[in-house]
Design a protein around this motif. Structure first.
Motif, short mmCIF file in Angstrom:
data_model
loop_
_atom_site.label_atom_id
_atom_site.label_comp_id
_atom_site.label_asym_id
_atom_site.label_seq_id
_atom_site.Cartn_x
_atom_site.Cartn_y
_atom_site.Cartn_z
N UNK A 71 0.82 -1.22 0.00
CA UNK A 71 0.00 0.00 0.00
C UNK A 71 0.84 1.26 0.00
N UNK A 72 2.04 1.17 0.59
CA UNK A 72 2.90 2.37 0.59
C UNK A 72 4.03 2.24 -0.44
N UNK A 73 3.75 1.41 -1.43
CA UNK A 73 4.63 1.28 -2.61
C UNK A 73 6.06 0.88 -2.27
N UNK A 124 2.47 -2.43 13.58
CA UNK A 124 3.51 -1.51 13.08
C UNK A 124 2.88 -0.41 12.25
N UNK A 125 3.40 0.79 12.37
CA UNK A 125 2.78 1.91 11.67
C UNK A 125 3.58 2.38 10.46
N UNK A 126 4.87 2.15 10.46
CA UNK A 126 5.67 2.55 9.31
C UNK A 126 6.46 1.33 8.83
N UNK A 127 7.07 1.46 7.69
CA UNK A 127 7.85 0.37 7.13
C UNK A 127 8.96 -0.08 8.11
N UNK A 128 9.66 0.90 8.66
CA UNK A 128 10.75 0.59 9.59
C UNK A 128 10.20 -0.07 10.86
N UNK A 191 11.03 7.17 5.15
CA UNK A 191 10.85 5.78 5.54
C UNK A 191 9.98 5.60 6.77
N UNK A 192 9.54 6.71 7.36
CA UNK A 192 8.79 6.56 8.61
C UNK A 192 7.35 7.00 8.49
#
Ligand SMILES: [Fe+2]
Ligand SMILES: [Fe+2]
Length: 192
Positions: A71-73, A124-128, A191-192
């Motif tokens: 979803x966030x490519x 988790x909310x971000x990729x990292x 990234x966040x």
């Protein structure tokens, strides 16, 4: 600030981890003092069912992370999550198969799944964040599977070898996640 939040999060996790590990050890210690083959086999089935729950939770978490990353490519990370999800599913299948070979019943009941699992389901909310949570879960699996391998010892060589192979794969997962984290600089806002 950021450091305080990080410390709080770390503190929360560490206390959870203690409980998780303590529970993982409880059955193993019980098994070590019970005599008789059947009692041991029941304990092995119970321990394997906890590993099965751990794997199912890992499948669900990696699936969630796969679709969120898509979803966030972040296609490359999404692909890695999917690969891990499929491998965790393979682990779950092997463990379930072994439980039936031992005359036990694999526990797929969604009720209580999270409490049977050694690792946690963290969205988790971000990729990292997602990668970090997966790394934490892998490290818990590595620790608890190591204990399971030592517990099985010579009691059940086939189950031990299976768990050793799964453990090896979890270490590869942790290594993959470490490499992903290294490529994504968490200080970069993108990234966040
Ligand atoms: Fe696994
Ligand atoms: Fe894994």
């Amino acid at each position: 600030m950021a450091t305080e939040a990080t410390t709080q999060k770390k503190g929360r996790f560490l206390s959870d981890l203690e409980q998780i590990r303590q529970r993982a050890r409880t059955h193993i210690e019980k098994g070590a003092v019970t005599g008789g083959y059947k009692a041991d086999r029941d304990t092995v089935v119970q321990v394997l069912n906890e590993a099965l729950a751990t794997e199912i939770v890992c499948v669900l978490r990696y699936k969630r992370h796969h679709y969120m990353a898509k979803g966030i490519h972040s296609q490359a990370v999404a692909e890695e999550f999917l690969e891990h999800a499929n491998e965790e599913q393979g682990h779950a299948d092997r463990i379930a198969e072994r439980i039936t070979q031992l005359g036990g019943a694999p526990d797929f009941n969604p009720k209580g799944l999270a409490s049977r699992s050694h690792s946690e389901y963290v969205e988790g909310t971000s990729l990292v964040d997602m990668i970090r949570e997966d790394l934490v879960a892998e490290r818990i699996a590595i620790d608890s599977y190591g204990e399971i391998v030592r517990f099985l010892g010579d009691r059940d060589i086939t189950s031990r070898r299976m768990m050793e192979e799964i453990l090896e794969n979890e270490e590869q997962h942790a290594d993959d996640l470490n490499k992903l984290l290294a490529t994504l600089d968490p200080t970069k806002s993108g990234n966040r």
